[in-house]
Write a protein that holds these residues in place. Structure first.
Motif, PDB file in Angstrom:
ATOM      1  N   ALA A  55      11.401  15.207  16.922  1.00  0.00           N
ATOM      2  CA  ALA A  55      12.483  14.452  17.552  1.00  0.00           C
ATOM      3  C   ALA A  55      12.987  13.293  16.684  1.00  0.00           C
ATOM      4  CB  ALA A  55      12.045  13.953  18.930  1.00  0.00           C
ATOM      5  N   ASN A  58      15.737  14.417  14.298  1.00  0.00           N
ATOM      6  CA  ASN A  58      16.885  15.163  14.808  1.00  0.00           C
ATOM      7  C   ASN A  58      18.210  14.526  14.397  1.00  0.00           C
ATOM      8  OD1 ASN A  58      18.093  17.256  16.404  1.00  0.00           O
ATOM      9  ND2 ASN A  58      18.463  15.748  18.012  1.00  0.00           N
ATOM     10  N   SER A  59      18.403  13.269  14.717  1.00  0.00           N
ATOM     11  CA  SER A  59      19.675  12.609  14.391  1.00  0.00           C
ATOM     12  C   SER A  59      19.836  12.402  12.894  1.00  0.00           C
ATOM     13  CB  SER A  59      19.770  11.271  15.125  1.00  0.00           C
ATOM     14  OG  SER A  59      19.837  11.465  16.518  1.00  0.00           O
ATOM     15  N   ASP A  62      20.832  15.595  11.238  1.00  0.00           N
ATOM     16  CA  ASP A  62      22.231  15.925  11.514  1.00  0.00           C
ATOM     17  C   ASP A  62      23.154  15.121  10.619  1.00  0.00           C
ATOM     18  OD1 ASP A  62      24.379  17.081  13.345  1.00  0.00           O
ATOM     19  OD2 ASP A  62      24.704  14.932  13.629  1.00  0.00           O
ATOM     20  N   SER A 120      13.802  19.319  20.861  1.00  0.00           N
ATOM     21  CA  SER A 120      13.559  18.126  20.045  1.00  0.00           C
ATOM     22  C   SER A 120      14.331  18.131  18.737  1.00  0.00           C
ATOM     23  CB  SER A 120      12.058  17.976  19.754  1.00  0.00           C
ATOM     24  OG  SER A 120      11.551  19.135  19.105  1.00  0.00           O
ATOM     25  N   ASN A 121      14.566  19.345  18.157  1.00  0.00           N
ATOM     26  CA  ASN A 121      15.253  19.382  16.864  1.00  0.00           C
ATOM     27  C   ASN A 121      15.717  20.811  16.584  1.00  0.00           C
ATOM     28  OD1 ASN A 121      16.031  19.218  14.115  1.00  0.00           O
ATOM     29  ND2 ASN A 121      14.579  17.549  13.752  1.00  0.00           N
ATOM     30  N   HIS A 122      16.887  21.149  17.094  1.00  0.00           N
ATOM     31  CA  HIS A 122      17.398  22.511  16.953  1.00  0.00           C
ATOM     32  C   HIS A 122      17.583  22.896  15.495  1.00  0.00           C
ATOM     33  CE1 HIS A 122      20.774  25.568  18.267  1.00  0.00           C
ATOM     34  NE2 HIS A 122      19.828  26.132  17.554  1.00  0.00           N
ATOM     35  N   TRP A 124      16.058  21.907  12.732  1.00  0.00           N
ATOM     36  CA  TRP A 124      14.796  22.228  12.068  1.00  0.00           C
ATOM     37  C   TRP A 124      14.234  23.549  12.580  1.00  0.00           C
ATOM     38  CZ3 TRP A 124       9.856  23.349  13.456  1.00  0.00           C
ATOM     39  CH2 TRP A 124       8.873  23.274  12.470  1.00  0.00           C
ATOM     40  N   THR A 426      23.919  17.007  20.719  1.00  0.00           N
ATOM     41  CA  THR A 426      23.411  18.102  21.546  1.00  0.00           C
ATOM     42  C   THR A 426      24.538  19.026  21.970  1.00  0.00           C
ATOM     43  OG1 THR A 426      21.598  16.741  22.371  1.00  0.00           O
ATOM     44  CG2 THR A 426      22.165  18.668  23.669  1.00  0.00           C
ATOM     45  N   ASP A 429      25.482  21.011  18.825  1.00  0.00           N
ATOM     46  CA  ASP A 429      24.435  21.968  18.462  1.00  0.00           C
ATOM     47  C   ASP A 429      24.384  23.147  19.426  1.00  0.00           C
ATOM     48  OD1 ASP A 429      23.727  20.355  16.336  1.00  0.00           O
ATOM     49  OD2 ASP A 429      21.870  19.607  17.243  1.00  0.00           O
TER      50      ASP A 429
END
Length: 586
Positions: A55, A58-59, A62, A120-122, A124, A426, A429
């Motif tokens: 998590a 994640n940002s 991106d 948490s992290n699409h 990845w 989100t 994604d």
């Protein structure tokens, strides 16, 4: 601040009560040593990895995206270390056979893991998402020497696989692909192809990459019947680089941390997987697993959106609410979750997310039963249901993932539109999941034309039988009788719709195609209804002091009041579809 915490309490509720999974495990030789306590430990560790390792990336992933230079891809900062932690934790081996170095745990547990990874992290998780499907494909169709050579490395995570299907002129219509494979004297093949939209086609997480490539043999039949499947490694056994080149990566609306590659195969060495000209049959082992995982992406997006919208709504104060709960003092402004419009949005997020979790995990559990149940009859029944439900999971869940992320963004107001709050990520994604692994329109056609009408409704009749049995049990349970009645009525409506579509299709061949989308959405809503009837009923097994019991019952009431009416709208749309509208120019 964007945060994610695995919904362990609800996951455990689905495992223990909704599915009664421990009882099923105890009755199978494969899982007889697994109990709820061990499953909970696995869930807790997976939740910790997702929230603490993935998590936070994640940002930043991106924003940074992937780098590309001279055919080489660099993943965002922290991704390599996260992948090392993933493999060292044994997560790549979770549902693989112990004979191949795996842990031999159920696909049900793996489904929960996948939900956490995507929530948490699409970006990845795109690198690891296809691995289990590739493992199943090779295990079912590869020659023994390939299994011995590569399966342990896929299980350990030393190697990551890809699925190379799409070409510039051949997306959903794979029969148009032009890739060629020429047989060699040593039993290998030389593959020449140009593939695009290949997730993880090049990266720096693992030294080697295994490409599963669809191509045509010389003199192969035209169309999809002339397609074969080949395994083409990036690195050969002598450590030489195979003739596979990454030509570039896509700059995308979402999942920017995932390297979506264009690959060129120039007489690359590969080996046939499965029978010649039957590559799609082998590939579909991989794609069916992928479609369940893509559906779980939609669930993950919905869960992450729900968590963060709920947290924000509790903190953000705007205006005075028309009605306050008892004991809440009057102020000039109240948290927005007191306002009816926001309350309804948040309840929709909760009802859909928790309902989808139950249904999605049920399909994973059915796959376990289809492989390991002691009764051949039950194995076939479980497989039949899982195959019927797979297109619904893929399409309905991903539609909901995007819709619910958009609803959650509305809770944030203007802040939701800026990157600092990350709900906009989100939303971005989640959109791709409605397109790849077979677009949702194709899933709808597959459901109605092949899975329902194609087998004379046998699988659908099995589903209705399960739903009717649940309705009957609810009728005899306190607080659930009304739910049981509504579910029974809905089953009658579903059966009538299928009969009507079948009759009309005899005279009007295009009709099922026109209504397939509405039919899939109808099935999705019906499955949520089924999920909430069972959730309300089995919640009575919880202690009265457990707040989850009241939460499940209240959410079931909300769904039947506000969610289930969509079923009637979809039924009306199916009946109203007119032939003439098909020929109106858009």
């Amino acid at each position: 601040m964007w945060q994610y915490q695995a919904p362990l309490r609800d996951m455990q509720f689905v495992f223990e009560h909704w599915l009664d999974a421990p009882r099923a495990w105890a009755q199978t030789t494969r899982f007889e040593g697994l109990d709820l306590a061990l499953a909970q430990q696995v869930l807790e560790q997976a939740g910790r990895f997702s929230s603490q390792v993935l998590a936070p990336l994640n940002s930043s992933g991106d924003r940074q995206g992937c780098g590309f230079e001279a055919g080489q891809v660099t993943t965002p900062s922290g991704f390599v270390e996260a992948y090392r932690a993933y493999t060292e934790g044994g997560w790549s081996a979770l549902a693989c056979d112990e004979a191949d170095g795996g842990q031999g745990l159920p696909q049900l547990l793996d489904a929960a893991l996948q939900e956490m990874l995507y929530a948490s992290n699409h970006g990845w998780a795109m690198y690891t998402g296809i691995a289990h499907g590739a493992y199943l494909c090779l295990k079912a169709h590869a020659p023994e020497w390939i299994k011995a050579r590569y399966l342990p490395q896929i299980v350990s995570g030393e190697i990551l696989p890809t699925m190379c299907l799409t070409e510039p002129q051949a997306g959903s219509d794979v029969g148009l692909l032009r890739s060629r494979a020429e047989p060699q004297d040593d039993g290998s093949y030389r593959v020449t192809a140009s593939k695009l939209f290949i997730s993880g086609g090049e990266h720096d997480l693992s030294a080697n990459i295994l490409h599963l490539v669809l191509a045509r043999l010389p003199n192969a039949p035209a169309g999809s019947r002339g397609i074969s499947l080949f395994l083409v490694p990036k690195l050969l056994d002598d450590h030489q680089t195979n003739n596979v080149r990454c030509d570039g990566i896509e700059h995308k609306m979402g999942i920017r941390a995932s390297a979506t590659c264009s690959l060129v195969f120039e007489q690359a060495q590969g080996w046939l997987i499965g029978e010649a000209n039957r590559g799609l049959a082998a590939m579909f082992v991989m794609m069916n697993s992928a479609r369940l995982h893509v559906g779980l992406q939609g669930l993950g997006h919905a869960e992450a959106a729900w968590q963060n919208a709920r947290s924000y709504a509790r903190e953000r104060k705007q205006m005075r609410a028309p009605v306050r709960p008892a004991g809440v003092s009057a102020e000039d402004a109240d948290p927005i979750h007191f306002h009816p419009a926001m309350r309804r949005t948040l309840l929709e997020l909760r009802a859909c997310t928790e309902g989808m979790r139950a249904v999605g995990y049920w399909v994973a559990h059915l796959l376990d039963q289809a492989e390991h149940h002691s009764s051949p009859v039950e194995r076939q029944r479980a497989l039949q249901l899982a195959q019927l439900l797979t297109p619904v999971i893929k399409a309905f869940f991903t539609d909901q993932g995007f819709h619910l992320a958009s609803s959650a963004l509305q809770v944030f107001g203007g802040y939701g539109y800026v990157s600092e709050f990350a709900i906009e990520q989100t939303l971005r994604d989640s959109r791709i999941a409605m397109i790849y692994e077979g677009s949702n329109e194709i899933q709808a056609n597959d459901l109605l034309l092949r899975k329902v009408l194609g087998d004379d409704g046998q699988a659908f009749a099995q589903l209705l039988l399960v739903m009717r049995e649940e309705a009957a049990q609810a009728l005899s349970t306190n607080d659930c009788a009304n739910f049981g009645t509504e579910l029974a009525v809905l089953c009658d409506k579903l059966a009538a719709v299928v009969s009507a579509v079948r009759e009309r299709a005899v005279e009007e061949g295009e009709y099922p195609y026109r209504v397939a989308g509405d039919f899939l959405q109808l099935c999705g809503v019906a499955l949520l209804g089924f999920a909430w009837v069972r959730a309300a009923r089995v919640s009575r097994l919880l202690p009265d002091s457990d707040p989850l019991q009241a939460s499940k019952l209240q959410t079931a009431h909300f769904f039947f009041a506000y969610g289930l009416p969509e079923a009637d709208y979809r039924i009306a749309s199916i009946h109203a579809a007119k032939a003439g509208l098909a020929f109106i120019e858009p």
